[in-house]
Each structure stands twice: as C-alpha cells, then as structure tokens.
Design a protein around this motif. Structure first.
Motif, mmCIF file in Angstrom:
data_model
loop_
_atom_site.group_PDB
_atom_site.id
_atom_site.type_symbol
_atom_site.label_atom_id
_atom_site.label_comp_id
_atom_site.label_asym_id
_atom_site.label_seq_id
_atom_site.Cartn_x
_atom_site.Cartn_y
_atom_site.Cartn_z
ATOM 1 N N PRO A 177 0.940 -11.010 0.994
ATOM 2 C CA PRO A 177 -0.166 -12.135 0.537
ATOM 3 C C PRO A 177 -1.160 -11.394 0.167
ATOM 4 N N ASP A 178 -2.225 -11.899 -0.709
ATOM 5 C CA ASP A 178 -3.247 -11.165 -1.370
ATOM 6 C C ASP A 178 -4.168 -10.179 -0.240
ATOM 7 N N SER A 179 -4.319 -10.891 0.756
ATOM 8 C CA SER A 179 -5.231 -10.214 1.509
ATOM 9 C C SER A 179 -4.449 -8.646 2.238
ATOM 10 N N ALA A 180 -3.341 -9.087 2.564
ATOM 11 C CA ALA A 180 -2.589 -8.149 3.052
ATOM 12 C C ALA A 180 -2.189 -6.891 2.079
ATOM 13 N N ALA A 181 -2.073 -7.499 0.902
ATOM 14 C CA ALA A 181 -1.649 -6.487 -0.385
ATOM 15 C C ALA A 181 -3.128 -5.684 -0.364
ATOM 16 N N LEU A 182 -4.117 -6.173 -0.298
ATOM 17 C CA LEU A 182 -5.540 -5.372 -0.589
ATOM 18 C C LEU A 182 -5.583 -4.438 0.420
ATOM 19 N N SER A 183 -5.252 -4.655 1.720
ATOM 20 C CA SER A 183 -5.357 -3.749 2.776
ATOM 21 C C SER A 183 -4.130 -2.938 2.552
ATOM 22 N N ALA B 198 -19.371 -0.286 8.733
ATOM 23 C CA ALA B 198 -17.871 -0.260 9.564
ATOM 24 C C ALA B 198 -17.153 -1.326 10.211
ATOM 25 N N ARG B 199 -18.256 -2.245 10.617
ATOM 26 C CA ARG B 199 -17.636 -3.525 11.424
ATOM 27 C C ARG B 199 -17.645 -4.537 10.240
ATOM 28 N N ALA C 140 -14.135 0.081 19.274
ATOM 29 C CA ALA C 140 -13.624 -0.840 19.833
ATOM 30 C C ALA C 140 -13.478 -2.126 19.257
ATOM 31 N N ASP C 141 -14.716 -2.499 18.461
ATOM 32 C CA ASP C 141 -14.790 -3.724 17.746
ATOM 33 C C ASP C 141 -13.674 -3.908 16.794
ATOM 34 N N ILE C 142 -13.587 -2.518 15.945
ATOM 35 C CA ILE C 142 -12.428 -2.534 14.958
ATOM 36 C C ILE C 142 -10.922 -2.643 15.570
ATOM 37 N N ALA C 143 -10.749 -2.000 16.793
ATOM 38 C CA ALA C 143 -9.449 -2.500 17.125
ATOM 39 C C ALA C 143 -9.117 -3.889 17.688
ATOM 40 N N GLY C 144 -10.224 -4.697 17.984
ATOM 41 C CA GLY C 144 -9.797 -6.050 17.988
ATOM 42 C C GLY C 144 -9.877 -6.827 16.890
ATOM 43 N N ASP C 145 -10.147 -6.246 15.869
ATOM 44 C CA ASP C 145 -10.239 -7.153 14.626
ATOM 45 C C ASP C 145 -8.805 -7.615 14.091
ATOM 46 N N SER D 155 -7.789 -9.014 11.579
ATOM 47 C CA SER D 155 -7.464 -9.051 10.292
ATOM 48 C C SER D 155 -7.344 -7.747 9.602
ATOM 49 N N LEU D 156 -7.036 -6.803 10.274
ATOM 50 C CA LEU D 156 -7.162 -5.424 9.737
ATOM 51 C C LEU D 156 -5.656 -4.924 10.344
ATOM 52 N N SER D 157 -4.835 -4.437 9.216
ATOM 53 C CA SER D 157 -3.572 -4.112 9.450
ATOM 54 C C SER D 157 -3.470 -2.500 10.225
ATOM 55 N N PRO D 158 -2.449 -2.459 11.050
ATOM 56 C CA PRO D 158 -2.252 -1.121 11.831
ATOM 57 C C PRO D 158 -2.487 0.032 11.159
ATOM 58 N N ALA D 159 -2.067 0.102 10.067
ATOM 59 C CA ALA D 159 -2.010 1.152 8.952
ATOM 60 C C ALA D 159 -3.510 1.655 8.847
ATOM 61 N N TYR D 160 -4.215 0.417 8.533
ATOM 62 C CA TYR D 160 -5.823 0.723 8.310
ATOM 63 C C TYR D 160 -6.460 1.110 9.403
ATOM 64 N N LYS D 161 -6.227 0.375 10.614
ATOM 65 C CA LYS D 161 -6.721 0.965 11.667
ATOM 66 C C LYS D 161 -6.587 2.426 11.996
ATOM 67 N N THR D 162 -5.409 2.776 11.756
ATOM 68 C CA THR D 162 -4.936 4.279 12.017
ATOM 69 C C THR D 162 -5.966 5.066 11.187
ATOM 70 N N ARG D 163 -6.113 4.814 10.116
ATOM 71 C CA ARG D 163 -7.079 5.656 9.061
ATOM 72 C C ARG D 163 -8.439 5.531 9.513
ATOM 73 N N VAL D 164 -8.926 4.335 10.140
ATOM 74 C CA VAL D 164 -10.261 4.343 10.751
ATOM 75 C C VAL D 164 -10.284 5.377 11.885
ATOM 76 N N PHE D 165 -9.195 5.144 12.808
ATOM 77 C CA PHE D 165 -9.373 6.101 14.129
ATOM 78 C C PHE D 165 -8.925 7.533 13.742
ATOM 79 N N THR D 166 -8.725 8.088 12.621
ATOM 80 C CA THR D 166 -8.174 9.339 12.443
ATOM 81 C C THR D 166 -9.551 10.086 12.146
ATOM 82 N N LEU D 167 -10.003 11.052 12.804
ATOM 83 C CA LEU D 167 -11.239 12.102 12.666
ATOM 84 C C LEU D 167 -11.285 12.567 11.400
ATOM 85 N N PRO D 168 -12.517 12.528 10.643
ATOM 86 C CA PRO D 168 -12.400 13.598 9.451
ATOM 87 C C PRO D 168 -11.749 14.860 9.753
#
Length: 900
Positions: A343-349, A581-582, A627-632, A634-647
């Motif tokens: 669906p559109d939202s998941a496709a955007l993610s 970020a939130r 912690a807030d992002i982890a509980g969201d 609406s965000l896909s696991p793949a997206y969260k992984t990128r968030v939690f990957t340090l530069p």
C-alpha cells in the motif's frame, strides 16, 4: 610500466578518429597457454588528409599484417609495445592481422584471461588492446562477427556477443561457434567466454511479442544458486519495458559468473560477465544484503543495454553519461522492487529505505573523494589512467545529478526527455551535453523562460557544495524569511591554482518543509507556490524566499529526500533534531535528523567534550528519541534498522578537523555500549517481536522479511555490545541454529567483536569447517576478521598465510586486505598499519595494477589527519613513490596524494 612521464590526457584535446571501421570479423583459436586471433577489419578513411591508421595493442605477438590480401613487410608499418601504425594509401580497404596472446599469464584480468579452467574477457576501459590491435576508443563503433574455435572437451561452451548464427563440430575433437552482434558497438563492449558451465535458462515474451532466451552460466555445481539471478534478470527486462519503454533488442541475453573479476560486472552487449559474488545466492550461503546487491547489479548491467550500449560515450571523459544515468535507473528499479505490491504508505517507507542506503553510500565513498586529492567533476577534464576514474563521483554523484534532473522535470517530463535522447542519438557515441540538451528541450517546454544553463555546471565542478540556511521568523507579520547561500570551495588540484578560480553558482533543487512545535506540518505559501513540501530553485549565490501565514515559530525540515548532493549548514538545537526525528512526516528527513543527533554525540565523545554534561544530555536525548521510534508502529522494521544504525566511521571522519580516527573508533564503540545499556529492554522487545514475526516462515529475501531479520540482528548486536545478561548466549544460539546466512552472520558478528577468545575462536573454526569449499562464503570469514575491532596488523598477516588466501583473486584480496585497510579504523591507523598498507599496494601492483590503485586510495584524506598520523602516512606514500616499477594506475594516485 614506470610512469613519471605518463602523458596526461585532456578532454579539450579530443579529435574524432580519422577512420571508420564498419565491420569486424574475429576468429579465435582458443587455448589458455596461447590463443591466436585473426582479425579482419573493413576500414574507411573519413577525412581526405593522409592521417596514419593508429591501432592500440599490449602484450601481443604479431604474426602477420595484410591489406586487401597483400602481406606487409616490417618496413611498411611501425610497431612498439603499445601501438601499430600503418600508412594506407587507399580510402577503403580490408585490414587483416594475425596475432597471439597468453591468457594464462594475464594476471591483470584485463583483455583475455584465464580464471579456473575457463577463459573470460574484460575490455572496459582499454582491455581490448590486449586481445588484438584495434582503435581502442569508444567512438569507433563496429558490427562484430566472431568465430570461436576450441577443444570441445575443455571448452564445451563458446559464447560471444549478440546472437548465435551456428555451431558445428571440427576435426580432432574441436568445435566452432559463430556469433553475430547486429548492433554497432565500441570494442570495450566486446566479450567472449569459453568453458565448461552449468546453465539455467528461461524463454520470455517481450512487449512486442518476440521470444527471447535468458541464460545464466556458472561453474559446475553452482547451478542451485543461480535461480535468484535469473529471476532478477527477468524482472529487469520487464521493468525496463514498463518504466522506460525499452525492450530487449537481441534473441538472447546471457550472464556468466566468473570467480576472478576486477569489478562487480560488465555490460558487454548481450553477454554480461559478472563477478560470481553478484550471481550466486541461496539462503544458506548469501545474506539478505547479497540478494539485494545481486538484484541491483543485474539490473544495472541489463539497463546498460540501452543507456551505455545502444548509446555510448564519445570519449572516456563522458563516462558518467552511461554510468550516472544507469546507476539512477538501477536505484529506481531496486526501489520499485522493494515497494511492489505494498500500500502507498508502506511503499513510501520501502522506497525511503532504498534512498537512505543510496545516500549513505554516497556519503561514505563520494563525499570523501570530493574532499581528497583525486577530486574531480563527474565529467573529468584530464586523466593519466582512465581506470582510476571509475569512481564514486562518476557513478554515485553522477546518479544524483540525473536524479536532480528527474526532480526538476518530474517523472513524465523526465520520460519525455529520455525518449528525446533516444530519438536523437540511438546508435551513436555522444557526450554528457547531448543528454542534458535532450532534457533541456523538455524543461524549456514545461517552464517557459527557464533552462538548464546553470545546471550544466554540475558536470564541470568538483567538490561537494555547501548550502547555508538562515531562517528568520516574525510573529507580528506571521512571515518566515528563508535565505539559502551556496558555495563550493576549491578541492583537489584546484587548491594549487593561484589565484583560485571562482566557481559560479549551481542550479540546486532544494526541497524543504516547515513543522510546528508539535511536529505538525505547516502549509508553505510563496511566489505562487504552496504545499507542505516545496522544491526551491537555488540558482544564485544567495536567494531569499518569504513564506506567509506562518502562525508559529517553525522548525525547518531541510533538503527533503536529499534533493541535491550537498552539505546543509543550519544550526539546529538538539531538541529540534529530536523533534524532527520523532515527528517529521517526510521519512528521509526524519532519519537524517536522528543521524545528525547521533553524529553530535559521537563527535563530542571523540573530542574534549566526551565526558561533559552537555554530551551526556545529548546521549540521553538520543536514547529517548530512539525509544519513541522503536515504539512507532507506523515505521517498518527495515526503516527502524536504518535509524538505529550509527553513522559509519568513514562518514564521521569527514566531519572532524583535524581527523583523529582512533578517537572516533573508541567513541563509536562507547556509544554503542551506552545505547545498548540504556535501551536494553527496548532491544529485547524488538528482538522478541521480530523473532515472532519470522517464526515458521520459510526463508525469503523479500524486503519485509529482510527488514525483520535486519532489526532482529541490530537489536542483538546492541545487547551483546552492552554485555546485557544472556546476550552472548543468545548470539551463540542464533549462530549455531541459524537456517540462513543472514541470521548466521547476525549471530557470528557480535561474537567475533565481543565474545571471549575461546568462544570467538570456536565459532570461527566451526564456520570455516562448514564452508571451506565455498569461496564466496569464505570471503565473509576473512572480511569479518579483518574488520573486528581487536584485529591487528599481525592478525591480518597471519590470515594472509592461511592456505585459503591469495592476493591474485580480487575478491579474496578485497575481503581481507581491503577490509582491514579501509574499514578497520582502530587497527590500521598506526605505523604498522600504514607500512602494511604500503606493502600490499606494491605487491598488488605487480599482479593487478587496477586493484592496487583502488587500495592506494585508502588514505586519500591523509593531509587532514592529526600531525602524528599525517607524517607516518607520508613516509609510506614516499616509499611507494620510490618504487621503480610502479604502474601508471598507482603512480597517478600516489603522485596526486603527495602533491596535495
């Protein structure tokens, strides 16, 4: 070999070749020890002046030359190690040359060479001259007919470009295959393969109703691991038809996997030769990242069939014409494949995850290149060795320049520009200007009074532009005044110019939005434009926009979706970054804000403020944000992984001045440990949730499943880094019980980096014992140890003495030597590390100069290091430079590094 006097080739000196060569007939008598090549060329003089016919050749033995059947004696031509010069009297004639080469002795892997028991070619950029004498330049386009003859038992498969005309047996157990490529091509797109292979194939129906055969060839025994590659090839063909209206133009399309290959793959017309790492995959031997990379690379090489083959480069300065455009196309292909059926939202993610990965790759490789001694525009002005310019600038920055044109024109306008490009130039060798001209013709129609004149400067300017942002808010008038200022400082050889040459402003599409204090989007209104996201045309050094009806002080969301390859300078507060970020509704900018906050923490920890209260407050804020992002939900696991990957350290190095790599490596390890401890309950919840999501599923590399595995392994890594109770045991169980390579590596990697020595040693021994017969998997074994934080130079030297290691195989050299020198910041930045690097550059240069030159660039940033490290590296650079037999490839890299 020695190169102090290697000529510098200038773009401004280009002149057309004075002859046409409409047809080329090649006959090969193939054998590893000695291959004979009989070339028959139809030649036509273009200009009436009696210019000589200059042909390129290297490592060849001449047998005979004849014109129109008359054999030439040596006094009628000039021959040296690099050129054959003839003085034909006729305006049109047939030239025949018989020569030999020695594939088994060719360790450069350019031209015709042996890998295992098979023969392969690699001709881009200038490898064809190692096969036979020819005008080895991309603007000489010919139709090829190729006859291959060989022992049938040793080489049962004889492959070349185009369509197979016929195959027949010959006396004495030999056989012959004749191939014809109906489309004119430059010699760099020539290919042949001879060997004993397994073949997986499928017949498809193209858009116009033609039948076409797709084939994937591999070494005997690897057949089960080629299914994914064939599926990717089919998807690539269908996608190019549907998205770009470009159809396969041959009766068949072949991919062949080679164990020894300098690059990822090569787009030879109809016969793509691939590094086996980008073909072979199954759940047990390939990670999710490998599956994704295979799909991307197969797409890339297939898309070259039109953007690179049907229309090719006039000269090698135009390399980004085909590579930048085709990287953009493969990025879009991968994004579409990740988003398909969602669906559109998941496709955007899903598309955003791909965008994040592409931008991360750009910042990891290209931004440092722009800041180093090899800095060059995407269309360089000069080179000594063209192999050194297959760079992130030409490829990844080139793709961003194409993407900006897509942003300016929109999808329908960009497709109209592509159609116009093919209408004008199909079958030609052209320039980057020709491509922009086609796009400009559409842009002018869409936006009367506008053109791409300023945009063309992207092709001529080196360096990463910086855009500073000033935002002023007036609550009385409810107006927000935004000022953007751009600059691009001198880089590379530009620093030697006195006075410095001024760089005119670029055309930068700058996408932005504004958020309220609660994170809600603000409607933007300015200059007749309105929307929650606007793309501003920054074409001057400084420009100002006024946004009306802004009823509260906004937080800017800048350069959304990374709309241009620039560095943004804006003085966010930590709290503003946390808000973005939130809450930012644009997912790329949301990820970007989190990365910026993490970067601040890391740079503070690596500097004098590492133990300050300010740094601790920022780390606490980062942990709370995560912690807030982890509980969201609406965000896909793949997206969260990128968030939690340090530069990455390589990205962070470019933000330090002076650069102190060991301090940064220690800071990154410390922050991982602190975040692992602070969020240990969060990591456990994520790990358990992802395990439950995947439970009972058969392995699939689809984006959703890969994202779940990525998040699970990310959570596990943080737990182990923080020595959370039971985490090491969990990693051990996952490693030993895994049913796929992604989870196996997800368990093994934290063990190698954090487990006691006996646990680590046992796991590595188990891995090697299980996979020692699979070269690609053993490459992982070497790479994992090369990048482990505890690995020293002595450890790497011991691994080089392992029976499975060889410098002669590029994949094996990359897995150990390159990984250590490029990606083990803690291990290589010391005097022993620099000496080891220099030794390997010189050793590789005697075997494979192209691979050596890539390793030579490991310390491009040496001039910006802290003084102690800078002096130690300089000594090694000078040591390399003193070597009397240095190749042209390495000479260009090292000489520029020392000059700057």
């Amino acid at each position: 070999m020695r190169t102090d006097t290697a000529p510098t080739i200038l773009r401004q000196d280009y002149t057309p070749y004075p002859f046409r060569i409409p047809t080329v007939d090649l006959t090969f008598d193939l054998a590893p020890g000695l291959t004979q090549v009989h070339s028959r060329l139809s030649v036509e003089r273009i200009h009436p002046e009696a210019a000589p016919l200059v042909l390129n050749g290297e490592a060849l033995n001449l047998i005979s030359i004849s014109i129109d059947g008359h054999v030439l004696s040596p006094e009628h031509y000039q021959l040296d190690d690099h050129q054959l010069i003839l003085h034909p009297e006729k305006a049109a004639f047939t030239l025949e040359i018989i020569s030999t080469c020695r594939p088994a002795e060719n360790t450069s892997l350019m031209g015709l060479y042996q890998s295992g028991h098979s023969l392969f070619t690699q001709c881009e950029a200038e490898g064809f001259r190692r096969i036979t004498w020819f005008a080895d330049r991309p603007d000489v386009m010919s139709r090829y007919t190729v006859t291959l003859q060989a022992d049938k038992t040793q080489f049962p498969h004889l492959l070349s470009n185009g369509n197979l005309l016929h195959h027949q047996a010959l006396p004495d157990g030999r056989h012959q295959a004749v191939w014809e490529d109906p489309h004119p091509k430059p010699c760099y797109l020539f290919a042949l393969v001879a060997g004993d292979f397994d073949c997986r194939e499928k017949t498809i129906t193209t858009r116009s109703g033609r039948q076409a055969l797709l084939q994937v060839y591999c070494d005997k025994g690897d057949y089960p691991r080629t299914a994914w590659a064939l599926d990717c090839l089919e998807r690539s063909v269908l996608w190019d038809e549907s998205r770009f209206n470009l159809e396969l133009d041959l009766d068949r399309f072949m991919i062949v996997a080679a164990r020894d290959f300098n690059m990822g793959a090569m787009e030879n017309k109809g016969l793509n030769i691939f590094n086996s790492a980008y073909v072979l995959a199954d759940a047990q031997t390939a990670t999710d990242a490998s599956f994704e990379a295979i799909e991307s690379v197969i797409g890339h090489e297939y898309f070259h069939n039109w953007t690179g083959n049907r229309i090719t480069c006039r000269d090698w300065f135009q390399l980004s014409l085909k590579e930048g455009l085709t990287v953009f196309r493969d990025q879009e292909f991968s994004a579409d494949m990740m988003a398909r059926g969602l669906p559109d939202s998941a496709a955007l993610s899903a598309r955003t995850v791909k965008r994040i990965d592409d931008v991360t790759a750009l910042r990891t490789a290209q931004f440092p290149e722009d800041a180093g001694p090899m800095a060059h525009p995407i269309r360089p002005d000069s080179y000594q060795e063209i192999g050194n310019f297959y760079t992130a600038t030409v490829y990844e920055k080139g793709a961003e320049v194409i993407r900006m044109q897509h942003t300016l024109l929109g999808e329908p306008g960009f497709q109209a520009g592509m159609a116009e490009y093919f209408r004008r130039h199909d079958g030609q060798a052209v320039t980057c200007d020709d491509f922009v001209n086609a796009m400009d013709s559409v842009y002018r129609q869409q936006a009367p009074g506008k053109d791409l004149a300023a945009f063309r400067r992207w092709y001529a300017q080196a360096g990463t532009p910086r855009v500073s942002v000033d935002l002023q808010y007036d609550p009385q008038t409810a107006q927000c005044v935004l000022t953007l200022s751009q600059r691009c400082d001198p880089v590379g050889v530009e620093k030697l110019q006195n006075p410095a040459v001024a760089k005119p402003p670029l055309h930068i599409p700058f996408a932005l939005g504004l958020l309220g204090a609660d994170g809600s989007p603000i409607l933007l209104e300015t200059d007749g434009l309105s929307g929650e996201t606007l793309v501003l045309d920054l074409t001057q050094t400084t420009q100002t926009w006024v946004f009306k009806n802004v009823t509260q002080r906004p937080v800017p969301s800048l350069l959304r979706n990374f709309s241009a390859p620039v560095i943004v300078e804006y003085n966010y507060t930590d709290e503003e970054l946390a808000l973005l970020a939130r809450k930012d509704p644009e997912p790329f900018s949301r990820w970007e804000a989190g990365q910026s906050l993490a970067t601040r923490c890391l740079l503070a920890m690596a500097g004098k403020q590492g133990q300050s209260g300010t740094a601790k407050a920022a780390i606490d804020l980062l942990a709370a944000t995560w912690a807030d992002i982890a509980g969201d939900a609406s965000l896909s696991p793949a997206y969260k992984t990128r968030v939690f990957t340090l530069p990455s350290e390589r990205v962070l190095l470019e933000k330090m001045s002076p650069i102190n790599p060991p301090a940064l490596a220690l800071a990154r390890r410390a922050l991982r440990r602190q975040l692992g401890q602070a969020l240990q309950d969060t990591w456990q919840t994520l790990y358990d949730d992802m395990c439950a999501t995947l439970d009972g599923q058969t392995y699939s590399p689809d984006a959703a499943s890969a994202g779940a595995r990525a998040l699970k392994n990310c959570a596990l890594a943080y737990q182990v880094a923080a020595t959370v109770s039971g985490a090491l045991e969990r990693a051990e169980r996952q490693y030993y019980n895994a049913d796929n390579m992604t989870d196996r590596m997800g368990g093994l990697t934290p063990l190698v980096n954090h487990a006691p020595e006996d646990v680590k040693t046992r796991a590595l021994a188990h891995f090697y014992d299980q996979w020692q017969a699979n070269p690609l998997v053993i490459d992982r074994w070497f790479a994992l140890q090369a990048t482990a934080s505890s690995t020293t130079v002595a450890d790497v030297q011991a691994l080089m003495a392992h029976p499975a290691f060889t410098l002669r195989n590029p994949n094996r050299a990359r897995s150990l030597v390159f990984q250590f020198c490029l990606n083990n910041i803690q291990g290589v930045y010391c005097e022993a590390g620099y000496a080891f690097w220099a030794e390997q550059v010189m050793a590789l240069d005697q075997i494979n100069p192209e691979i050596a030159a890539r390793l030579a660039r490991a310390f491009d940033h040496w001039g910006r290091l802290v003084p102690k490290e800078r002096q130690a590296i300089k000594l090694q650079l000078e040591k390399i430079m003193q070597r009397p037999s240095l190749s042209r490839n390495v000479y260009e890299i090292i000489s520029k590094a020392l000059t700057l």
